[in-house]
Design an enzyme around this catalytic site. Structure first.
Site: not given
Ligand SMILES: Cc1cc2nc3c(=O)[nH]c(=O)nc-3n(C[C@H](O)[C@H](O)[C@H](O)COP(=O)(O)OP(=O)(O)OC[C@H]3O[C@@H](n4cnc5c(N)ncnc54)[C@H](O)[C@@H]3O)c2cc1C
Ligand code: FES
Ligand code: FES
Length: 1399
Positions: A97, A105, A170, A336, A339, A877, A1107, A1330
């Site tokens: 994804c 991954c 997976c 960041v 990320n 598939a 598959m 199926e």
């Molecule tokens: C697959 C997935 C599932 C998720 N599920 C949930 C969930 O269930 N519940 C939930 O609440 N969240 C969820 N999230 C969101 C996730 O919690 C936030 O994306 C995460 O907390 C952001 O933190 P980061 O360090 O990755 O931020 P980054 O992506 O590194 O930064 C995000 C932003 O925050 C700012 N920032 C970061 N740190 C600081 C700092 N110290 N000072 C000022 N600005 C700052 C950055 O400038 C940027 O704009 C999910 C995200 C993903 C990808």
């Molecule tokens: S996605 Fe888990 S075995 Fe196919």
């Molecule tokens: S490829 Fe799906 S979590 Fe990274």
């Protein structure tokens, strides 16, 4: 050093301590006022000294699988996943994804932490991890822990041997999540395992076998099963009489591809998975953390690093001053660390951040400091670190002080999956200010404060109150401010904090609505002094409900105050009917329900404290309890092989998928794992942004001017046929003059790299002229008579006469939403021009290689004999890799032909979901006729065939004397839908069963009674006059009733429901009769080609594509039986159109039936040819026969052919023999529903299936469980959402939820009917790919049963609308509680909804 028992990966960031001294302090329960750095394994670390501020251009040193990597000037946009896969050729980690949502991954990231002098291991998503952040880290991929060449790791071996790997895509991710868990906790609990796997999706297995395989790490049955310390290789003495011990019995477990069959017996019967002789967990097998990295980290010499890429500059400073300075100069630059937000912005939203500050090595952001007033947590701490810190405090502080801590912990336990929690930071979550951030409502309600710093404003503390969140993604922070820490206060006397959360899936899903609530009671009374309520998911940001709070403050906690508060809350938290995200009534209901839950919780608390006398009523108590979550042992039962079957003969015996070990070690090669070929180009598609428009102009000049872009492919470049014909209707490969849906392919950009191709595609400018007459829904299609011909109709008996005799007439309708295939491997292909006589080698992931071959030939205007399609394996598939893959392959082939270079196309998840269509949404209306309207989308594809199949199955198990069905494929301006496991059957049968359910509700009788009364009995004729014997169906029915003790449980459920007001249980028993085979006769044929080589090894080629369904394994078993040789001598390399030509699709659950007979035929021929030699030398061995045969000039190569059944359906006469036979099954499910949130849990599933004599019970049971789980997704969870202008919103696992580990029934029993035969298929087996999908509907009907019980409490009875999927929204609203009924419903038509109804 005091270890407080915390285990596990805590942070991948290791803020090095710099040159100062490092002291490790032991914490007291009270307070730790010292400046503390980092927080790992429960140890707070104190540091002094400053980081060096040297500037250095980017130079990274890290390790991958024990090998040192030094990288200079890496592009900041490079994520670890492509780096591993393309640069290092470590293709074990997969792209599923790209956004952190699937776990395919997953790799392990390890860092040395100076303060704890320990190495921390975290599971992380490589797709979101920038390579720039790897300095000092050790990365371990699936290739680094074991291999089939050297030694398997137990996590690899156990998932494979437990049959937990089907398509295998997976599997490496699962393996790495589990491996990381074991590195941190060698003897995990079941809870640890489910938590570790919560971030990993599997679309094939249904997860049960994965859990069973990994459960062995926490069981202690015998030494070889044990993990860690107790394992026989870990130094413990080996008990003398332990005959199972792998060290004693001479077997060498897990070394090679051990797929030979042995009879694993349990109570004298064969069992699926032998837990004896598994490899013990042996920590000495693990790679050690590189000493060089320890030295590097301990030296503390750190310098600022800068990486400059094509578009982005990335600075990694080492001190807070530097961050402050950088931010003052670049206020727009994001900070960041995790990320997980910015990464998605850049990847998916196309937002470019030219300058990024990444303070992963700035110690100040990772400080955890405990004071008597509360704890200050560094904003850079990952969620896992925050969780560990809070858990530690909860353990050590008095209970009354940790109300906020515990509420936060509750949310942290459900926030994303482990991989995200290990990197996503607290500061990032707060500053990202997601509307549905789980932490913000609790932090706000809990009076937490954020410390920020900037050059201009210095340090300041901001209360996280109602003013803090100012809009979508916006807080009170100034652009140049950096969040340093969050202060979480201890709670005061009389103060209580609670958190609430409802999400589309129990785990790893962003909340639909969440809340944080805090109350403080006046000393010793129930009068409310303070109340603070914050919600997420009900507006652009976290919102407070201060007016509601005012309504309650000053009053005693009780019904009266609450009743007055509800209307205020409804007025205060206003969601307009067209609010983004939809689900408006549900979200509003949740705000009330959460408040109600809080009310109950506090009422119970006040009663416990003796402040009020009225304790919570008995039937309300369960409303506060979590849904059941404890797994019970599951059983799988199947027929033994016939007495006297030779031990060598594997047919009928469980046998591991032949590639399972390669899949578990990451060695299995999928299409995109193939190395880059010389001069290879990448193709990126340009798709329509309009639902219906004329193409006025296409300007590709900007794209062509971009770096790396080589060409743009349009319809005009196609040398041959510009369209494909499906069901007699043409479908353009690339739109030339007009587009008819958003997502239609218009042109394609080829470039030297994927990023360049993507940027090129984004630069193509297309001018459109909108066309009127948009049709999206089936209602619109009906009104405009927009259908693909032919419309179908069938009748049994005389419906009009039947009505005259009926006691009751009932009419109704049910909507069944579509379903995205969500195969884990997205559409992938590589076309390599051979450069001579137009030859093309095509490597692709398709179920129908012959169709791809012929179509490519027609498109390029070359003969089919120049095109060879190769399919090694497909990463899932489910019907979605037939027609759509063919079109994509044609476009890719045109690009390869035009550029004369190899071209690769691998769709991103979002593109795949947008372009390739899904299962048809269906509207079923019933009264005189049952009418089925399937939303086909903009092209016919296979839709006319699907709506025909609908009518062939709508009788399901019932002999209804008078019935009439009509079906139509509606032509709309949505992306074209296509085949999906079940081919229309899961939709039509849901309508049938809903009718039966309605009848039962109307009559007030259990649905199973009505089902049983109407079943076929004795020699029967279907409504299309096909004779069949339903005996085995009835046997399944009776056995399922017996196995599931349905009568007793009906009574238990009634009792439960009587005693619980807002938790209800429901049960359903649902049958299926599923026809196997193609009603188009020629599709039932198959061919094979078997070679025997001089060394006796055998190569089997057949037309089926692997598959995940295990067809190659079954073919190996067939060849093994026929040639009387062990399976280890038999190899299947790939499916190849030049080896076996003119193949039919691997579909319709018919692959084994057809190809099995062809392989059998070829092997019989060969065995017969050996007869003279065998007679001369009956003892063999095999190899000597083969040698002799060669010397005697006996051909050792043979083709096999199977003509297949002559099936047909005559729609004029409304009769036929469209199926070879029927597969029967019955499923009983019980669920428990939380009526206040709509969350549910499947407590128990019992399934009985008649699949004849299974060729491989482990594979067939895997198909049953996997299909059932996919069905549960279809009927209760998966929602495709389109905007009112036809744009698909749901384009990844973030928005589209498929079942995860948390959805596995707590008890999942499968029984294959004994004593059954099937004369119509190979070795008396039956097709099973199926049928079980529909039985996922037993969860749907069990939910409906539970909802009916809730409605009865609300004074409602009789049939009610209950559409599919029965999501928490559907279930909660249908329960019609007093609170739900308060929510005003906007009149349809008075507003534009956020999303349209597609059926
Ligand atoms: C697959 C997935 C599932 C998720 N599920 C949930 C969930 O269930 N519940 C939930 O609440 N969240 C969820 N999230 C969101 C996730 O919690 C936030 O994306 C995460 O907390 C952001 O933190 P980061 O360090 O990755 O931020 P980054 O992506 O590194 O930064 C995000 C932003 O925050 C700012 N920032 C970061 N740190 C600081 C700092 N110290 N000072 C000022 N600005 C700052 C950055 O400038 C940027 O704009 C999910 C995200 C993903 C990808
Ligand atoms: S996605 Fe888990 S075995 Fe196919
Ligand atoms: S490829 Fe799906 S979590 Fe990274």
């Amino acid at each position: 050093m005091q270890r407080l028992g915390l285990q596990g990966p805590l942070t991948p960031w290791a803020p090095g301590p710099g040159p100062g001294t490092v002291q490790v302090s032991s914490r007291t329960a009270q307070t730790d006022e010292k400046e503390a750095l980092g927080y790992s394994n429960g140890v707070v670390v104190v540091t002094q000294g400053k980081m060096s501020g040297n500037q250095e251009s980017g130079c990274l040193t890290f390790y991958v699988n024990g090998k040192k990597v030094t990288e200079r000037d890496v592009d900041p946009e490079t994520m670890l996943l492509p780096y591993l896969r393309k640069r290092m050729r470590l293709t074990g980690a997969k792209y599923g994804c790209g956004g952190g949502g699937c776990g395919a991954c997953t790799v392990m990231l390890s860092r040395y932490q100076v303060h704890s002098r320990s190495v921390v291991h975290c599971a992380v998503n490589a797709c979101l991890l920038p390579v720039c952040q790897l300095h000092g880290a050790a990365v371990t991929t699936v290739e680094g822990i074991g291999s089939t060449k050297t030694k398997l790791h137990p996590v690899q071996e156990r998932i494979a041997k437990a049959h937990g790997s089907q398509c295998g895509f997976c599997t490496p991710g699962m393996v790495m999540s589990m491996y990381t868990l074991l590195r941190n906790k060698p003897q995990p609990t079941m809870e640890d395992i489910t938590e570790a796997l919560a971030g990993n999706l599997c679309r094939c297995t249904g997860y049960r076998p994965i859990l069973d395989g990994y459960k062995t790490f926490c069981e202690s049955s015998n030494c070889c099963q044990n993990s860690g310390a107790k394992s026989c290789s870990s130094g413990n003495s080996i008990s003398e009489n332990n005959s199972n011990c792998c060290q004693q019995n001479g077997k060498e477990p897990g070394r090679a591809n051990g797929n030979e069959v042995t009879d694993d017996l349990e109570n004298g019967h064969l069992k699926l998975f032998n837990i004896d002789n598994l490899l013990p967990l042996d920590p000495t097998q693990d790679l050690i953390f590189p000493p060089e990295l320890i030295r590097m980290t301990e030296s503390g010499l750190q310098a600022t690093q800068t990486f400059r890429g094509e578009r982005i500059t990335w600075v990694s400073p080492v001190s807070l001053d530097e961050v402050v300075d950088l931010k003052s100069r670049h206020p727009e630059a994001p900070i960041v660390i995790g990320n997980t937000n910015i990464g998605l912005d850049i990847k998916f939203k196309g937002i470019l951040h030219p300058f990024i500050i990444s303070p992963t090595r700035v110690p100040d952001l990772f400080v955890v400091k405990n004071t008597p007033q509360g704890v200050s947590v560094g904003a850079g701490c990952s969620m896992s670190v925050v969780r560990a810190a809070l858990e530690d405090l909860v353990r050590t502080l008095p209970l009354g002080q940790t109300e906020v801590h515990r509420a936060l912990l509750q949310q942290l336990g459900n926030l994303a999956g482990q991989q995200i929690r290990n990197v996503a930071t607290l500061g990032g979550n707060i500053v990202s200010a997601y509307p549905n951030s789980d932490l913000n409502p609790v932090l706000a309600a809990g009076n937490c404060r954020l410390t920020v710093v900037s050059k201009a404003g210095g340090r300041r503390e901001i209360p996280m109150n109602k003013d803090f969140f100012v809009g979508f993604g916006k807080t009170l922070l100034n652009p140049d401010e950096i969040a340093v820490s969050v202060f979480i206060p201890i709670s005061r006397k009389g103060e209580f904090v609670r958190a609430f959360r409802q999400a589309p899936r129990k785990e790893n899903a962003l909340a639909t609505v969440n809340a944080g609530m805090r109350v403080r009671f006046h000393d010793g009374s129930s009068v409310v002094d303070e109340l603070s309520i914050f919600y997420g998911g009900v507006g652009p940001c976290t919102v407070g409900a201060s007016k509601t709070c005012q309504q309650i403050i000053g009053r005693p906690w009780g019904e009266e105050a609450l009743t007055a508060a509800y209307p205020v809350l409804l007025e205060e938290i206003l969601l307009p009917p067209s609010a983004p995200g939809g689900k408006v009534a549900f979200r509003r209901a949740l705000t009330l329900n959460f408040l109600f839950k809080f009310f109950l919780q506090m009422q119970q608390k006040l009663a416990e404290m003796g402040i009020i006398t009225d304790d919570l009523e008995q039937d309300m108590r369960s409303s506060l309890e979590a849904l059941p979550n404890d797994f019970l042992p599951s059983y799988q039962e199947f027929q033994d092989v016939l007495e006297g079957q030779p031990g060598q003969d594997p047919v009928g015996r469980p046998m591991m998928h032949r590639s399972a070990l390669s899949q578990a070690t990451g060695e299995a090669v999928y299409c995109d794992d193939m190395p880059k070929t010389e001069g290879e180009l990448f193709l990126s598609l340009v798709t329509s942004t309009k639902a219906h428009a004329k193409i006025l102009n296409m300007d590709v000049s900007a794209a062509l001017a971009l770096p790396g872009v080589v060409d743009v492919i349009t319809a005009r470049d196609i040398p041959g046929k510009k369209f494909r014909m499906f069901c007699g209707m043409n479908e353009e490969l690339l739109a030339e003059k007009e587009v008819t849906c958003v997502g239609q392919m218009v042109c394609a950009v080829v470039a030297d790299t994927k990023p360049h191709a993507k940027r090129g595609a984004a630069a193509v400018k297309i001018t459109y002229e909108d066309q009127p007459e948009l049709v999206f829904t089936v209602e619109e299609a009906i009104e405009k008579k927009s259908f693909f011909e032919p419309l179908r109709e069938i009748e049994r008996g005389n419906v009009s006469e039947g009505f005259k005799m009926a006691d009751h007439i009932h009419e109704g309708e049910i909507r069944i939403g579509g379903q995205e295939h969500f195969y884990m491997e997205t559409q992938s292909m590589l076309v390599i021009p051979v450069g001579e006589e137009g030859e093309m080698n095509v490597y692709l992931s398709t179920q129908h290689p012959a169709m791809a071959q012929d179509s490519i030939a027609e498109t390029l205007d070359i003969p089919s004999n120049r095109v060879t399609c190769h399919i090694k394996r497909i990463g899932g598939a489910f019907g979605g890799k037939v027609t759509k893959t063919t079109i994509l392959a044609c476009i890719t082939a045109v690009a390869a032909w035009k550029t004369e270079r190899s071209v690769r196309l691998v769709l991103e998840r979002g593109e795949d979901m947008l372009i390739t269509g899904a299962r048809h949404p269906v509207l079923g209306q019933y009264k005189a006729d049952v009418k089925y309207y399937a939303n086909a989308g903009n092209t016919a594809d296979e839709s006319p065939l699907i709506v025909a199949k609908i009518l062939l199955h709508f009788d399901n198990a019932y002999n209804i004397p008078n019935m009439r069905g009509r079906s139509a494929a509606c032509k709309t301006n949505l992306p074209s839908n296509t085949a999906f496991r079940g081919f229309g059957v899961p939709q039509c049968m849901l309508v049938t069963e809903s009718i039966i359910n309605d009848v039962a509700l109307k009559l007030g009788r259990p649905a199973e009674e009505i089902r049983e009364l109407n079943m076929y009995r004795g020699s029967s004729l279907t409504h299309y006059k096909m004779p069949f014997d339903p005996e085995n169906m009835l046997r399944c029915w009776e056995e399922c009733k017996r196995r599931s003790s349905i009568q007793r449980r009906r009574g238990d459920i009634a009792q439960f429901n009587q005693h619980n007001r807002f938790k209800k249980r429901g049960l359903a028993l649902v049958p299926i009769k599923y026809g196997i085979g193609f009603d188009i006769a020629f599709l039932n044929q198959a061919a094979a080609l078997v070679h025997i080589f001089q060394d006796g090894s055998v190569l089997v080629n057949h037309g089926g594509a692997e598959m995940g369904q295990g067809i190659h394994t079954k073919m190996q078993q067939v060849a093994s039986r026929e040639l009387r040789i062990p399976t280890s001598l038999i190899h299947i390399s790939e499916t190849n159109t030049h080896m076996v030509p003119n193949t039919c699709p691997s579909a319709a659950s018919f692959g084994t039936d057809a190809n099995g007979m062809a392989v059998k035929d070829a092997c019989e021929t060969l065995y017969k040819r050996l007869e003279p030699i065998r007679k001369r030398n009956p003892e063999g061995p095999w190899q000597s026969w083969i040698k002799a045969a060669f010397l005697e000039k006996i051909s050792l190569s043979a083709t096999g052919y199977y003509r297949g059944h002559d099936l047909y359906m005559d729609w004029e006469k409304q009769e036929g023999q469209p199926y070879a036979y029927f597969t029967y099954g019955v499923c009983c499910c019980e669920v428990e529903l939380d009526c206040l949130t709509g969350d549910y849990r499947t407590i128990r599933t019992d399934m009985v299936f008649d699949i004849g004599r299974s060729i491989n019970p482990s594979i067939d049971i895997g198909q049953i469980e996997g299909a059932f789980t996919q069905g549960v997704g279809l009927y209760t969870m998966e929602e495709l959402k389109f905007s009112p202008s036809g744009v698909l919103y749901t384009r990844g696992p973030g928005q589209y939820k498929i079942p995860a580990v948390c959805d596995v029934p707590l008890q999942f029993n499968i029984y294959l009917l004994r004593g059954t035969q099937n004369p119509h298929a190979i070795y008396s087996s039956k097709g099973i790919g199926e049928p079980a999908l529909f039985l996922g509907s037993s969860v749907f009907f069990a939910l409906k049963d539970a909802v009916a019980a809730a409605r009865s409490d609300a004074g409602l009875s009789g049939p009610f609308e209950f559409h599919s999927p029965a999501t928490p929204e559907t279930a909660c609203l249908a329960c019609a509680s007093h609170l739900t009924q308060m929510v005003p419903i906007s009149k349809p038509g008075s507003f534009q909804p956020w999303a349209i109804e597609t059926p």
